[in-house]
Write a protein that holds these residues in place. Structure first.
Motif, PDB file in Angstrom:
ATOM      1  N   THR A 166       0.793  -1.106   0.073  1.00 20.84           N
ATOM      2  CA  THR A 166       0.073   0.066   0.148  1.00 20.84           C
ATOM      3  C   THR A 166       0.922   1.179   0.049  1.00 20.84           C
ATOM      4  N   VAL A 167       1.724   1.549  -1.075  1.00 23.42           N
ATOM      5  CA  VAL A 167       2.371   2.718  -1.080  1.00 23.42           C
ATOM      6  C   VAL A 167       1.662   3.706  -1.182  1.00 23.42           C
ATOM      7  N   ASN A 168       1.869   4.989  -0.343  1.00 27.77           N
ATOM      8  CA  ASN A 168       1.322   6.228  -0.086  1.00 27.77           C
ATOM      9  C   ASN A 168       1.576   7.157  -1.288  1.00 27.77           C
ATOM     10  N   ARG A 169       0.726   7.170  -2.306  1.00 27.79           N
ATOM     11  CA  ARG A 169       0.984   7.932  -3.757  1.00 27.79           C
ATOM     12  C   ARG A 169       0.482   9.532  -3.249  1.00 27.79           C
ATOM     13  N   GLU A 170       0.082   9.836  -2.264  1.00 31.67           N
ATOM     14  CA  GLU A 170      -0.515  10.994  -1.962  1.00 31.67           C
ATOM     15  C   GLU A 170       0.627  12.131  -1.280  1.00 31.67           C
ATOM     16  N   LYS A 171       0.362  13.214  -1.498  1.00 31.19           N
ATOM     17  CA  LYS A 171       1.056  14.135  -0.618  1.00 31.19           C
ATOM     18  C   LYS A 171       1.093  13.872   0.881  1.00 31.19           C
ATOM     19  N   LEU A 172       2.408  13.988   1.284  1.00 24.47           N
ATOM     20  CA  LEU A 172       2.603  13.790   2.583  1.00 24.47           C
ATOM     21  C   LEU A 172       2.573  14.838   3.816  1.00 24.47           C
ATOM     22  N   SER A 173       1.999  14.638   4.771  1.00 24.93           N
ATOM     23  CA  SER A 173       1.781  15.695   5.774  1.00 24.93           C
ATOM     24  C   SER A 173       3.254  15.754   6.560  1.00 24.93           C
ATOM     25  N   ASP A 174       3.664  16.881   7.301  1.00 23.92           N
ATOM     26  CA  ASP A 174       4.690  16.988   8.305  1.00 23.92           C
ATOM     27  C   ASP A 174       4.910  15.739   9.203  1.00 23.92           C
ATOM     28  N   PHE A 175       3.482  15.409   9.571  1.00 26.33           N
ATOM     29  CA  PHE A 175       3.596  14.264  10.714  1.00 26.33           C
ATOM     30  C   PHE A 175       4.106  12.892   9.845  1.00 26.33           C
ATOM     31  N   GLU A 176       3.440  12.659   8.856  1.00 20.56           N
ATOM     32  CA  GLU A 176       3.619  11.580   7.988  1.00 20.56           C
ATOM     33  C   GLU A 176       5.082  11.421   7.465  1.00 20.56           C
ATOM     34  N   VAL A 177       5.823  12.516   7.226  1.00 18.31           N
ATOM     35  CA  VAL A 177       7.054  12.641   6.784  1.00 18.31           C
ATOM     36  C   VAL A 177       8.049  12.169   7.766  1.00 18.31           C
ATOM     37  N   GLN A 210      10.131   6.241  -5.204  1.00 15.90           N
ATOM     38  CA  GLN A 210       9.601   6.503  -6.591  1.00 15.90           C
ATOM     39  C   GLN A 210       8.351   7.256  -6.812  1.00 15.90           C
ATOM     40  N   TYR A 211       7.473   7.358  -5.917  1.00 14.19           N
ATOM     41  CA  TYR A 211       6.367   8.130  -6.042  1.00 14.19           C
ATOM     42  C   TYR A 211       6.331   9.272  -4.981  1.00 14.19           C
ATOM     43  N   ARG A 212       7.520   9.650  -4.308  1.00 13.91           N
ATOM     44  CA  ARG A 212       7.839  10.868  -3.982  1.00 13.91           C
ATOM     45  C   ARG A 212       8.307  11.959  -4.756  1.00 13.91           C
ATOM     46  N   THR A 213       7.948  13.245  -4.429  1.00  9.38           N
ATOM     47  CA  THR A 213       8.699  14.396  -5.013  1.00  9.38           C
ATOM     48  C   THR A 213       9.788  14.638  -4.525  1.00  9.38           C
ATOM     49  N   ALA A 214      10.795  15.420  -5.312  1.00 11.59           N
ATOM     50  CA  ALA A 214      11.946  15.593  -4.644  1.00 11.59           C
ATOM     51  C   ALA A 214      12.287  16.528  -3.336  1.00 11.59           C
ATOM     52  N   GLU A 215      11.352  17.157  -3.025  1.00  5.05           N
ATOM     53  CA  GLU A 215      11.227  17.823  -1.812  1.00  5.05           C
ATOM     54  C   GLU A 215      10.716  16.767  -0.605  1.00  5.05           C
ATOM     55  N   GLU A 216       9.716  16.196  -0.908  1.00  3.83           N
ATOM     56  CA  GLU A 216       9.378  15.093   0.124  1.00  3.83           C
ATOM     57  C   GLU A 216      10.559  14.133   0.508  1.00  3.83           C
ATOM     58  N   ALA A 217      11.161  13.755  -0.621  1.00  8.22           N
ATOM     59  CA  ALA A 217      12.451  12.930  -0.396  1.00  8.22           C
ATOM     60  C   ALA A 217      13.477  13.554   0.506  1.00  8.22           C
ATOM     61  N   PHE A 218      13.581  14.962   0.169  1.00 11.66           N
ATOM     62  CA  PHE A 218      14.820  15.714   0.658  1.00 11.66           C
ATOM     63  C   PHE A 218      14.343  15.599   2.346  1.00 11.66           C
ATOM     64  N   LYS A 219      13.064  16.075   2.533  1.00 12.63           N
ATOM     65  CA  LYS A 219      12.700  16.089   4.006  1.00 12.63           C
ATOM     66  C   LYS A 219      12.913  14.655   4.813  1.00 12.63           C
ATOM     67  N   ILE A 220      12.489  13.781   4.032  1.00  9.33           N
ATOM     68  CA  ILE A 220      12.662  12.521   4.792  1.00  9.33           C
ATOM     69  C   ILE A 220      14.141  11.978   4.979  1.00  9.33           C
ATOM     70  N   ILE A 221      15.013  12.225   3.895  1.00  5.96           N
ATOM     71  CA  ILE A 221      16.457  11.996   4.216  1.00  5.96           C
ATOM     72  C   ILE A 221      16.987  12.857   5.381  1.00  5.96           C
ATOM     73  N   ILE A 321      -0.856  17.938  17.465  1.00  9.31           N
ATOM     74  CA  ILE A 321       0.157  18.248  18.116  1.00  9.31           C
ATOM     75  C   ILE A 321       1.513  18.249  17.299  1.00  9.31           C
ATOM     76  N   GLY A 322       1.601  17.159  16.888  1.00 12.77           N
ATOM     77  CA  GLY A 322       2.986  16.717  16.247  1.00 12.77           C
ATOM     78  C   GLY A 322       3.193  17.671  15.021  1.00 12.77           C
ATOM     79  N   THR A 323       1.937  17.830  14.309  1.00  5.29           N
ATOM     80  CA  THR A 323       2.155  18.642  13.046  1.00  5.29           C
ATOM     81  C   THR A 323       2.544  20.000  13.424  1.00  5.29           C
ATOM     82  N   LYS A 324       1.946  20.610  14.307  1.00  9.40           N
ATOM     83  CA  LYS A 324       2.307  22.095  14.667  1.00  9.40           C
ATOM     84  C   LYS A 324       3.643  21.973  15.269  1.00  9.40           C
ATOM     85  N   TYR A 325       3.960  21.160  15.891  1.00  5.14           N
ATOM     86  CA  TYR A 325       5.492  21.119  16.406  1.00  5.14           C
ATOM     87  C   TYR A 325       6.532  21.017  15.309  1.00  5.14           C
TER      88      TYR A 325
END
Length: 718
Positions: A166-177, A210-221, A321-325
């Motif tokens: 179940t690969v998440n192909r949607e835009k990730l929130s800060d909490f999901e990142v 492969q389903y992440r944008t460059a910016e999402e991959a950068f934040k995760i790494i 709370i996590g997203t705000k922080y």
């Protein structure tokens, strides 16, 4: 560490002296002095945010344990001197408990972060594999009995993980990142100690990224590297556990209760200054524990490791709370989204790329002669003799470039394309070994294909990596200097790039519409999701602006200078791939400086210097004229620059930038992993981001388990 022990020894000695002074008369003053002694253990335990300054500090955990035992015995000795009539015995024992816990936390954190222990903690149980001997015995017995027997092999049944299914192909929130970052950190932290991984783990990670944008991959790494720092240089692993929580509660409670005991103590007979000092010590300890508690709760690790159902009320509250922080700590881009501009207190890494240029260095570095400038001559000699040459070199010649978003997009897109091509072990191995030749051979260069392959053979494949790096660095500088700034503002070039991008997007939309009708979901070429996607959240994703000729040119320059910085200024990090890079650099600098002196060039005129080098006749190879004793590549690089100039302007800079990305990828994948771990404590390096991105894309030598356990069964015929 030694300074702390010396400080502790001095403190204990002074306390003993004061106690002996008070031995003739038993009063609260002596008890108070003994009460101060455990604060030494408490503060030597250090804060949660740092336990070591380098990886080598972690290897000294045994020495730290011995120092703890010595300090503990000395502190107990001070306490014994006040017995049996110590009026502050209870709060003193409480402070002993808190101090011992804090000191042992640090010692255990050092032990857990030592590479040997770190590796041991991740090793699985030994795997003997299927019982080969038993199977063959049964096979032999069947054959001897005259029964027609064959062995049939069935591959290990696929056990695809839930994440891969179940690969998440949607835009990730800060909490999901942060959740995904922690998940992949736990899966791939074995990279630090060179563990191997299966192709199942590779495919799971590759499908996700492969389903992440460059910016999402950068934040995760970025978060993964932050987790690596916390594991190796802080107490996070020790504190974030059930046992850790219990001992942290005991430590904090002990300090608070000790404060209460002292507050309600009859203080008659105590000096006012001693009371103030005691309140300061207790108040400081409570404040530090309060700060540590806040950082324990509100941290990337806490929100990454938390396992909670976000669909219920409690889960949604935690996510909010996590997203705000996390939003307050997320790396932010400048208003034009050109480069990172996170405020310094919130940065997880330096957010810059260090650059070092050979031509600039040789122009400005030329040694002073005593008869012309005796002061500078003597100053240079003094600095060299004092061992400050490398420090001055970095201070004077290394520049910091802000990390640009499009540079990351360039790197991400190149590795993404290779990840999609690496469908089997052989192709993956070939890509991981490529250091510039792959893009030359596999790229679509039109009429210039044969010419580019000749460049690849002569200046990449048939030379060592360090020589290739030096050749392309000088050649890039010569091309960059000759083009000049006027070409950067070429309207037709930029407009053509933009129209090409619009055409690409329109084609992609039509293609995805067709795929949608066939119920097939296909990611876009650059992982940028457009309006044709089914998930509604994907429509919020931005399509990155196209890379123009100006971008390819500027990024070629940045990557060229960055790679030379790694080779020269980070020699330890590049030692696995550098070869004789230091010797080659010194010889090239010597020839370059000699050439500049003979031509009488000014120290600040870099453009003229490049023009002079390009103007040299290079029809005969330098090795045929001066031999191979000197390892200088100055005029070999001049020959490469002339070959590159034969290409069209667009193809030239596109080729150079792609070659530099491939060289960077090769260096990232072949550096010793421990060097990446060392850099996270020094601000971080772009090459470490590339190292993790390659691992997540499945590009590397660490994926060595291809088919798992085969299952064999005996089939007996009739």
């Amino acid at each position: 560490m030694d300074d702390n022990n010396n400080l502790g020894g001095g403190f204990i000695s002074s306390v003993k002296f004061k106690l002996f002074q008070s031995s003739s008369k038993r009063d609260n003053d002596a008890d108070l002095v003994a009460f101060w002694a455990p604060f030494l253990l408490l503060h030597l335990g250090g804060p949660d945010t740092i336990t070591a300054f380098s990886l080598e500090d972690n290897e000294l955990w045994l020495r730290h344990l011995f120092a703890f035992i010595v300090q503990l015995l000395a502190t107990l000795y001070v306490l014994v001197l006040t017995l049996p009539k110590n009026n502050l015995l209870v709060p003193t024992i409480l402070m002993f408990v808190a101090g011992i816990i804090k000191y042992l936390e640090r010692t255990r954190a050092l032990f857990r972060a030592s590479l040997g222990s770190f590796r041991e903690s991740m090793l699985k149980d030994p795997d003997p594999g299927p019982n080969y001997a038993k199977l063959m015995e049964e096979y032999s017995s069947k054959i001897e009995a005259g029964l027609p027997t064959t062995i049939e092999m069935t591959p290990e049944p696929g056990k695809e993980s839930k994440l891969a299914a179940t690969v998440n192909r949607e835009k990730l929130s800060d909490f999901e990142v942060v959740q995904y970052a922690y998940r992949y950190f736990e899966k791939f932290k074995g990279l630090i100690v060179e563990l191997i991984f299966s192709f199942r783990e590779r495919n799971e990670s590759r499908d996700f990224f492969q389903y992440r944008t460059a910016e999402e991959a950068f934040k995760i790494i970025e978060l993964e590297l932050n987790f690596i720092y916390e594991v190796l240089y802080t107490k996070v692993v020790v504190v974030h556990s059930i046992v850790g929580y219990i001992f942290r509660f005991l430590s904090t409670a002990s300090v608070v209760v000790a404060f209460g005991f002292f507050h309600f103590l009859d203080k008659r007979g105590l000096k006012e200054i001693d009371i103030v000092v005691t309140y300061a010590l207790l108040g400081g300890a409570i404040c530090l524990d309060a700060i540590a508690l806040f950082m324990l709760i509100f941290s990337d690790w806490t929100f990454g490791a938390i396992n909670i159902n976000i669909n219920n009320r409690m889960g949604k509250c935690v996510e909010w709370i996590g997203t705000k922080y996390l939003r307050s700590k997320t790396s932010s881009w400048s208003d034009d989204e050109e480069h990172l501009s996170t405020s310094k207190p919130l940065r997880r890494w330096s957010e810059s790329v260090s650059t070092f240029n050979l031509i600039d260095y040789c122009l400005k570095r030329r040694t002073y002669e005593f008869k012309y400038n005796p002061f500078m001559f003597c100053l240079d000699k003094l600095v060299d003799n004092l061992g400050g040459g490398d420090f001055v070199k970095e201070l004077k010649y290394v520049k910091r470039e802000k990390f640009r978003k499009k540079l990351w997009v360039l790197i991400f897109d190149e590795l993404l394309e290779k990840s999609r091509e690496a469908d089997d072990a052989e192709t993956t191995h070939r890509i991981s070994l490529a250091r510039g030749a792959y893009v030359c051979q596999e790229g679509e260069w039109g009429d210039d294909q044969s010419h580019i392959r000749n460049i690849s053979e002569n200046y990449i494949e048939n030379v060592t990596f360090d020589e290739s790096l030096m050749l392309w660095h000088v050649a890039t500088e010569l091309c960059f200097s000759e083009d000049g700034p006027d070409k950067d503002n070429n309207f037709s070039t930029n407009t053509g790039g933009y129209l090409s991008h619009c055409l690409h997007v329109a084609t992609e939309l039509c293609f995805r519409k067709t795929e949608e009708k066939n119920n097939v979901q296909v990611p876009t070429a650059n992982n940028k999701v457009d309006e044709g996607n089914v998930p509604s959240n994907d429509k919020d994703k931005k399509i990155d602006l196209p890379l123009t000729d100006k971008d390819y040119r500027s990024f070629s320059k940045v990557l060229s200078d960055y790679m030379l910085y790694l080779l020269v200024m980070q020699a330890n990090m590049m030692s696995a791939v550098a070869g004789i890079g230091q010797i080659r650099f010194r010889d090239t600098c010597a020839e370059t400086e000699k050439f500049f002196i003979r031509r009488g060039l000014e120290r600040s005129n870099q453009k003229a210097a490049c023009a002079e080098i390009s103007g040299v006749n290079t029809k005969v190879k330098p090795v045929h004229v001066k031999g191979d004793r000197s390892k200088s590549v100055l005029f070999d690089a001049c020959m490469l620059a002339k070959e590159l100039k034969k290409l069209g302007e667009k193809e030239k800079w596109k080729l150079i930038s792609k070659v530099w990305v491939e060289m960077l990828s090769f260096a990232a994948g072949h550096c010793r992993p421990a060097t990446h771990a060392q850099q996270v404590s020094k601000g971080g390096q772009l090459i470490s981001f590339v190292w993790l991105l390659m691992a997540h894309f499945g590009l590397g030598e660490q994926f060595q388990i291809n088919e798992g356990h085969a299952r064999a069964k005996l089939v007996v015929g009739k």
